[in-house]
Design a protein around this motif. Sequence first.
Motif, short mmCIF file in Angstrom:
data_model
loop_
_atom_site.label_atom_id
_atom_site.label_comp_id
_atom_site.label_asym_id
_atom_site.label_seq_id
_atom_site.Cartn_x
_atom_site.Cartn_y
_atom_site.Cartn_z
N GLU A 53 0.85 -1.20 0.00
CA GLU A 53 0.00 0.00 0.00
C GLU A 53 0.88 1.25 0.00
O GLU A 53 1.79 1.38 0.81
CB GLU A 53 -0.94 0.00 1.22
CG GLU A 53 -1.76 1.26 1.39
CD GLU A 53 -2.56 1.66 0.16
OE1 GLU A 53 -3.30 0.83 -0.39
OE2 GLU A 53 -2.41 2.83 -0.28
N GLY A 59 -7.88 2.47 1.66
CA GLY A 59 -8.11 3.01 0.32
C GLY A 59 -9.01 4.22 0.27
O GLY A 59 -9.36 4.83 1.28
N CYS A 61 -12.12 4.50 -0.40
CA CYS A 61 -13.43 4.32 0.23
C CYS A 61 -13.43 4.79 1.69
O CYS A 61 -14.33 5.51 2.12
CB CYS A 61 -13.79 2.84 0.15
SG CYS A 61 -15.31 2.41 0.97
N GLY A 164 -7.28 0.56 -7.72
CA GLY A 164 -8.39 1.50 -7.70
C GLY A 164 -8.34 2.56 -8.79
O GLY A 164 -7.75 2.35 -9.86
N SER A 183 -12.90 14.84 -5.65
CA SER A 183 -13.69 14.18 -4.60
C SER A 183 -12.92 14.13 -3.29
O SER A 183 -13.52 14.10 -2.21
CB SER A 183 -14.08 12.77 -5.06
OG SER A 183 -12.95 12.08 -5.54
N THR A 187 -14.67 15.69 0.11
CA THR A 187 -15.06 14.85 1.24
C THR A 187 -14.25 15.14 2.50
O THR A 187 -14.58 14.63 3.57
CB THR A 187 -14.89 13.35 0.89
OG1 THR A 187 -13.56 13.16 0.37
CG2 THR A 187 -15.91 12.89 -0.13
N GLY A 328 -11.71 -4.87 -8.56
CA GLY A 328 -12.21 -3.58 -8.06
C GLY A 328 -12.23 -2.52 -9.14
O GLY A 328 -12.26 -2.82 -10.34
N PHE A 383 -27.06 8.71 -2.16
CA PHE A 383 -27.55 9.08 -0.83
C PHE A 383 -27.95 10.55 -0.76
O PHE A 383 -27.53 11.29 0.14
CB PHE A 383 -26.49 8.75 0.23
CG PHE A 383 -26.25 7.27 0.39
CD1 PHE A 383 -25.45 6.58 -0.50
CD2 PHE A 383 -26.83 6.58 1.44
CE1 PHE A 383 -25.23 5.21 -0.35
CE2 PHE A 383 -26.62 5.21 1.60
CZ PHE A 383 -25.82 4.53 0.70
C1 LIG Z 1 -16.84 10.64 -3.38
C2 LIG Z 1 -17.05 9.17 -3.60
C3 LIG Z 1 -18.05 8.52 -2.90
C4 LIG Z 1 -18.23 7.16 -3.07
N1 LIG Z 1 -19.24 6.56 -2.38
C5 LIG Z 1 -19.45 5.23 -2.54
C6 LIG Z 1 -20.49 4.58 -1.82
O1 LIG Z 1 -21.23 5.21 -1.06
N2 LIG Z 1 -20.66 3.25 -2.00
C7 LIG Z 1 -19.86 2.54 -2.85
O2 LIG Z 1 -20.08 1.33 -2.99
N3 LIG Z 1 -18.87 3.12 -3.55
C8 LIG Z 1 -18.64 4.46 -3.41
N4 LIG Z 1 -17.62 5.05 -4.09
C9 LIG Z 1 -16.73 4.22 -4.93
C10 LIG Z 1 -15.66 3.53 -4.05
O3 LIG Z 1 -14.94 4.49 -3.33
C11 LIG Z 1 -14.72 2.70 -4.91
O4 LIG Z 1 -15.47 1.86 -5.74
C12 LIG Z 1 -13.80 1.86 -4.03
O5 LIG Z 1 -13.00 2.67 -3.21
C13 LIG Z 1 -12.91 0.98 -4.91
O6 LIG Z 1 -12.11 0.18 -4.08
P1 LIG Z 1 -10.70 -0.34 -4.61
O7 LIG Z 1 -10.11 -1.11 -3.48
O8 LIG Z 1 -10.86 -0.94 -5.94
O9 LIG Z 1 -9.83 1.00 -4.84
P2 LIG Z 1 -9.38 2.13 -3.81
O10 LIG Z 1 -10.33 2.31 -2.71
O11 LIG Z 1 -9.09 3.31 -4.70
O12 LIG Z 1 -8.02 1.57 -3.19
C14 LIG Z 1 -6.89 1.38 -4.00
C15 LIG Z 1 -5.67 1.43 -3.10
O13 LIG Z 1 -4.53 1.10 -3.86
C16 LIG Z 1 -3.45 1.94 -3.48
N5 LIG Z 1 -2.49 2.00 -4.60
C17 LIG Z 1 -2.69 2.51 -5.82
N6 LIG Z 1 -1.60 2.31 -6.59
C18 LIG Z 1 -0.70 1.65 -5.82
C19 LIG Z 1 0.60 1.14 -6.04
N7 LIG Z 1 1.21 1.25 -7.24
N8 LIG Z 1 1.25 0.53 -5.02
C20 LIG Z 1 0.64 0.39 -3.80
N9 LIG Z 1 -0.59 0.85 -3.55
C21 LIG Z 1 -1.26 1.45 -4.54
C22 LIG Z 1 -4.13 3.26 -3.20
O14 LIG Z 1 -3.32 4.09 -2.37
C23 LIG Z 1 -5.41 2.81 -2.51
O15 LIG Z 1 -5.25 2.73 -1.13
C24 LIG Z 1 -17.41 6.43 -3.97
C25 LIG Z 1 -16.40 7.08 -4.68
C26 LIG Z 1 -16.21 8.44 -4.50
C27 LIG Z 1 -15.10 9.12 -5.26
#
Ligand SMILES: Cc1cc2nc3c(=O)[nH]c(=O)nc-3n(C[C@H](O)[C@H](O)[C@H](O)COP(=O)(O)OP(=O)(O)OC[C@H]3O[C@@H](n4cnc5c(N)ncnc54)[C@H](O)[C@@H]3O)c2cc1C
Length: 493
Positions: A53, A59, A61, A164, A183, A187, A328, A383
Amino acid sequence: MAVAHTRDQTVRMTEVVENTETEYDVVVIGAGPVGENVAERTRAAGLSTAVIESELIGGECSYWACMPSKALLRPVVARADARRVPGLSAAVEGPLDTDAVLAHRDTYASHWKDDGQAGWLEGIGAHIYRGVGRLTGTRQVSVTTREGTEHRLTARHAVAVCTGSRAVLPDLPGVPEARPWTSREATSAKEVPRRLIVVGGGVVGVEMATVWQALGAQVTMLIRGKGLLPAMEPFAGELVADALTEAGAVIRTGVSATAVRRAAPDGPVTVELDDGGQQEADEILFATGRAPRTDDLGLDTVGLRPGSWLDVDDSCRVRGSTWLYAVGDVNHRALLTHQGKYQARIAGAAITARAQGAPLLESDRWGAHAATADHAAVPQVVFTDPEAASVGLTLRAAEEAGHRVRAVDYDLASVAGSGLYAQDYRGRARMVVDLDREILLGVTFVGPGIGELLHSATIAVAGEVPIDRLWHAVPAYPTISEVWLRLLETYRG
Ligand SMILES: Cc1cc2nc3c(=O)[nH]c(=O)nc-3n(C[C@H](O)[C@H](O)[C@H](O)COP(=O)(O)OP(=O)(O)OC[C@H]3O[C@@H](n4cnc5c(N)ncnc54)[C@H](O)[C@@H]3O)c2cc1C
């Protein structure tokens, strides 16, 4: 199954480590909700798992998306609901306690500290690496820490990319210098701007417009298209737009920003518009889409294009690869936490099964190794006040996909439970019926208090429950869920 390798599995995240070469069964890049869940599944199956990470474990979220945004929205929506209840409305006429709302948000964002989630990940026996993860070849990953140390990891079975997505800023003159909100700032802001421009009318745009207008900002939304929430049934955007306008926000449709400028660092920001006009505010939020976090991931070392969304099959394995998974947001199937975590359960099971040499039945659409719900039954709640919730296909999407369908609509105000829920209730429901199979392809509800109703629709759509059988799912009286009965009666005529 192999477990421990060259290093102490309990290494602390604060420990300064030296350059190492280590082998794991599985390497997960990105510890958002999705990476955490992949690791949870592979650890539960006894596979040694490294998780890399670069920012905060949990992340987007946990710190800049779902958690803080919903913590900000809850008081706004609860107050709007209370104001529609006779006998209660007078008690909630005053303004929101902004400091308390922001403090509540800070608590939900864990004050942007990840000790709790790091502790959980360590507790399941995953090995955490703090740093940037990059692919360097087949089943090879490097980790570059902030201190410049490099670790080289080898994955015996699988690498799961769970990096992500990030906000996209439009390529317009003046944007970087104007220091716009994405965003993340929307937030996590500590103060309410006097005037806020929101560019974009998707989910992030409408949710953040709802929050900041309710907290006292004068919000102006600039929408390129015809209305809000374009991915949902048209009535969703219309009802949310009506409520935002009543709350005092200004919504301008059919207009695009062409340039942005902020003359003084603490001064206002001005947006030039394609209709020749301009708009001034104290802050501007661009809620204009997401891009995959794959530009600095070493994709070129494994024959993939840096910066691209990763195309996967239903087990979340990158097409053409035997070992690389993308789970994801980064695979662009459904940019939602719950759907990404669902994919993580699927990918974790698929990685484990393949590591054990078990054959996967790719054709098994009800099985635990295929994320089939991504195609047909993705639920989403917006929401806002009113809430908008949908699962499956809209009427238009169903028609475009070639289904023979009929849309059945019902006015939620005519359901007994809605009048009790709120005076002058406004809302609407639609189910899209597949006329050939007599099952539901999609359902949309818009109205106060309907978010929790969505899962009933998700079960109907994902389970392909025949209409004849749905008739026997009797909604309790007097609840808003009685809309199910009314929709079915309307369909049967
Ligand atoms: C304002 C907003 C509100 C939202 N509200 C909702 C909601 O109410 N309900 C819902 O279901 N979804 C919601 N979403 C969508 C949700 O946030 C995402 O779908 C979710 O976070 C995706 O999860 P993920 O683990 O795929 O990616 P992420 O949460 O983006 O996590 C990815 C992680 O990978 C890390 N990373 C990236 N590149 C590297 C690398 N090269 N090496 C090491 N680490 C790395 C990042 O630092 C991060 O911690 C919202 C999105 C936004 C922008």
